[in-house]
Motif scaffolding. Structure first.
Motif, PDB file in Angstrom:
ATOM      1  N   VAL A   1       0.860  -1.194   0.000  1.00 11.40           N
ATOM      2  CA  VAL A   1       0.000   0.000   0.000  1.00 11.40           C
ATOM      3  C   VAL A   1       0.892   1.238   0.000  1.00 11.40           C
ATOM      4  CG1 VAL A   1      -1.730   1.264   1.346  1.00 11.40           C
ATOM      5  CG2 VAL A   1      -1.851  -1.234   1.191  1.00 11.40           C
ATOM      6  N   ILE A   2       0.503   2.246  -0.786  1.00 12.27           N
ATOM      7  CA  ILE A   2       1.348   3.449  -0.882  1.00 12.27           C
ATOM      8  C   ILE A   2       0.652   4.679  -0.296  1.00 12.27           C
ATOM      9  CG2 ILE A   2       2.371   2.589  -3.058  1.00 12.27           C
ATOM     10  CD1 ILE A   2       0.608   5.674  -3.596  1.00 12.27           C
ATOM     11  N   ALA A   3       1.451   5.683   0.006  1.00 12.30           N
ATOM     12  CA  ALA A   3       0.947   7.031   0.240  1.00 12.30           C
ATOM     13  C   ALA A   3       1.786   7.945  -0.633  1.00 12.30           C
ATOM     14  CB  ALA A   3       1.101   7.419   1.701  1.00 12.30           C
ATOM     15  N   GLY A   4       1.190   9.029  -1.101  1.00 12.15           N
ATOM     16  CA  GLY A   4       1.965   9.932  -1.951  1.00 12.15           C
ATOM     17  C   GLY A   4       1.191  11.197  -2.262  1.00 12.15           C
ATOM     18  N   ASN A   5       1.828  12.056  -3.055  1.00 12.88           N
ATOM     19  CA  ASN A   5       1.209  13.330  -3.427  1.00 12.88           C
ATOM     20  C   ASN A   5       1.060  13.392  -4.936  1.00 12.88           C
ATOM     21  OD1 ASN A   5       1.411  14.266  -0.688  1.00 12.88           O
ATOM     22  ND2 ASN A   5       3.611  14.532  -1.074  1.00 12.88           N
TER      23      ASN A   5
ATOM     24  N   ASP B   1      -3.911  11.106 -11.514  1.00  9.65           N
ATOM     25  CA  ASP B   1      -3.646   9.664 -11.494  1.00  9.65           C
ATOM     26  C   ASP B   1      -2.186   9.311 -11.212  1.00  9.65           C
ATOM     27  OD1 ASP B   1      -2.525  10.558 -13.836  1.00  9.65           O
ATOM     28  OD2 ASP B   1      -3.806   9.388 -15.175  1.00  9.65           O
ATOM     29  N   THR B   2      -1.340  10.304 -10.953  1.00 10.38           N
ATOM     30  CA  THR B   2       0.103  10.053 -10.819  1.00 10.38           C
ATOM     31  C   THR B   2       0.614  10.678  -9.515  1.00 10.38           C
ATOM     32  OG1 THR B   2       0.181  10.245 -13.229  1.00 10.38           O
ATOM     33  CG2 THR B   2       2.294  10.234 -12.081  1.00 10.38           C
TER      34      THR B   2
ATOM     35  N   THR C   1       5.490   8.727  -1.051  1.00  8.39           N
ATOM     36  CA  THR C   1       6.175   9.155   0.175  1.00  8.39           C
ATOM     37  C   THR C   1       6.311   8.011   1.173  1.00  8.39           C
ATOM     38  OG1 THR C   1       4.051   9.895   1.047  1.00  8.39           O
ATOM     39  CG2 THR C   1       5.446  11.570   0.018  1.00  8.39           C
ATOM     40  N   ASP C   2       5.424   6.994   1.040  1.00  3.54           N
ATOM     41  CA  ASP C   2       5.501   5.875   1.981  1.00  3.54           C
ATOM     42  C   ASP C   2       4.948   4.625   1.301  1.00  3.54           C
ATOM     43  OD1 ASP C   2       5.999   4.489   4.304  1.00  3.54           O
ATOM     44  OD2 ASP C   2       4.209   5.199   5.360  1.00  3.54           O
ATOM     45  N   MET C   3       5.452   3.497   1.668  1.00  2.00           N
ATOM     46  CA  MET C   3       4.864   2.230   1.213  1.00  2.00           C
ATOM     47  C   MET C   3       5.040   1.164   2.282  1.00  2.00           C
ATOM     48  SD  MET C   3       7.203   2.023  -2.264  1.00  2.00           S
ATOM     49  CE  MET C   3       5.980   1.067  -3.027  1.00  2.00           C
TER      50      MET C   3
ATOM     51  N   GLY D   1      12.689  10.173  -3.360  1.00  2.00           N
ATOM     52  CA  GLY D   1      11.735  10.778  -4.314  1.00  2.00           C
ATOM     53  C   GLY D   1      11.686  10.051  -5.644  1.00  2.00           C
ATOM     54  N   ASN D   2      12.163   8.797  -5.659  1.00  2.00           N
ATOM     55  CA  ASN D   2      12.330   8.114  -6.945  1.00  2.00           C
ATOM     56  C   ASN D   2      11.318   7.014  -7.242  1.00  2.00           C
ATOM     57  OD1 ASN D   2      14.435   9.705  -7.754  1.00  2.00           O
ATOM     58  ND2 ASN D   2      15.992   8.411  -6.783  1.00  2.00           N
ATOM     59  N   VAL D   3      10.114   7.126  -6.677  1.00  2.00           N
ATOM     60  CA  VAL D   3       9.061   6.171  -7.039  1.00  2.00           C
ATOM     61  C   VAL D   3       7.769   6.932  -7.359  1.00  2.00           C
ATOM     62  CG1 VAL D   3       7.687   4.169  -6.357  1.00  2.00           C
ATOM     63  CG2 VAL D   3      10.052   4.352  -5.567  1.00  2.00           C
TER      64      VAL D   3
END
Ligand code: G1P
Length: 273
Positions: free
Chosen positions: A171-175, A182-183, A187-189, A242-244
């Motif tokens: 499961v991911i979190a991001g901005n 959709d992109t 920041t977290d997985m 920052g690379n995912v």
């Protein structure tokens, strides 16, 4: 350019026993086509023609499937059944298939690391054949390659799942980035979190574009959830830089690793025949 696709296919498929006792789960058919053939077709739609398959004991049927069967060809030559082999013949001519065995089952991250010898030092795709994806336009891998071309870093495909199912997925979190809807910059997985610990309900499905530094990271990755080396944990290291990117793909996805998803996929493709 993404030229190679890695197919981790060493798992036991215990959820489909006894069907998977002597048959690889990747060879279970949706209608008349094995799951892994759908995966290879998706890769070809994304202009990938080099298939790297991680196998294990009892998986020889996969190699035989992507090869000519002279006896069979001879038998059906000129008959009405010959057309049934058209698609698979075309894949065999268009693609090369390389195999390496994962000797011990130490998780998806370990399976991907086993593939380093087939991939080398270049970005590559990973496709888990039991997540069967369908889209009338660009295949999910092709969509992801466009995202990769823009951001030049690892990309995972995501889908929103019911919160109570987060323990089945990474499961991911991001901005959201660049005003898209959709992109996400991740920041977290977390691998298979309990719903109460899940950062979001955005689940990773079995499609990845990985940059080759992932191999060095995997070599250092300690066993995580379930005592296995998890690709999710290795990707988190890239995400910290920052690379995912996580991309909400267009299309339908069936979890053919479960009986429900398998039946759903069968009905869906039967309806399209
Ligand atoms: C693997 C990954 C998980 C991902 C899933 C997608 O889990 O570890 O992060 O969400 O594939 O299908 P598995 O289904 O192999 O247990």
């Amino acid at each position: 350019m993404i030229k190679k696709c890695l197919f981790p296919a060493a798992g036991y498929g215990t959820r489909f026993l006894p069907a998977t006792k002597a048959t690889p789960k990747e060879m279970l058919p949706i209608l008349t086509k094995p799951l892994i053939q759908y995966g290879v077709e998706e890769a070809v739609q994304a202009d990938i023609h080099t298939m790297a398959i991680i196998t294990g004991r009892g998986k020889r049927a996969i190699e035989d499937h992507f090869d000519i069967s002279y006896e069979l060809e001879h038998q059906i030559k000129g008959g009405s059944k010959e057309t049934l082999l058209t698609e698979i013949r075309s894949l065999i001519t268009q693609c090369t298939f390389s195999y390496t065995r994962q000797v011990e089952m130490k998780g998806l991250g370990h399976a991907i690391l086993t593939g380093e010898t087939l991939i080398g030092d270049e970005p590559f795709a990973v496709l888990l054949a039991d997540d069967l994806c369908n889209h009338e336009g660009d295949s999910v891998l092709k969509q992801m390659i466009s995202v990769y071309n823009k951001y030049q870093c690892s990309v995972v495909a995501i889908e929103e799942v019911p919160l109570e199912e987060t323990n089945k997925y990474g499961v991911i979190a991001g901005n959201l980035v660049d005003g898209t809807d959709d992109t996400y910059r991740v920041t977290d997985m977390v691998e298979k979190p309990d719903p109460k610990d899940a950062p979001t309900n955005m689940a990773i499905i079995g499609r990845y574009i990985l940059t080759p530094d992932i191999f060095d990271i995997l070599r250092e990755t300690k066993p995580g959830k379930g005592g296995e080396i998890q690709i999710t944990d290795a990707l988190l290291e890239q995400a910290k830089q920052g690379n995912v990117i996580a991309y909400k793909f267009k299309g339908k996805r069936f979890d053919c690793g479960s009986v429900d998803g398998f039946v759903e996929a069968t009905n869906y493709f039967y309806g399209k025949m």
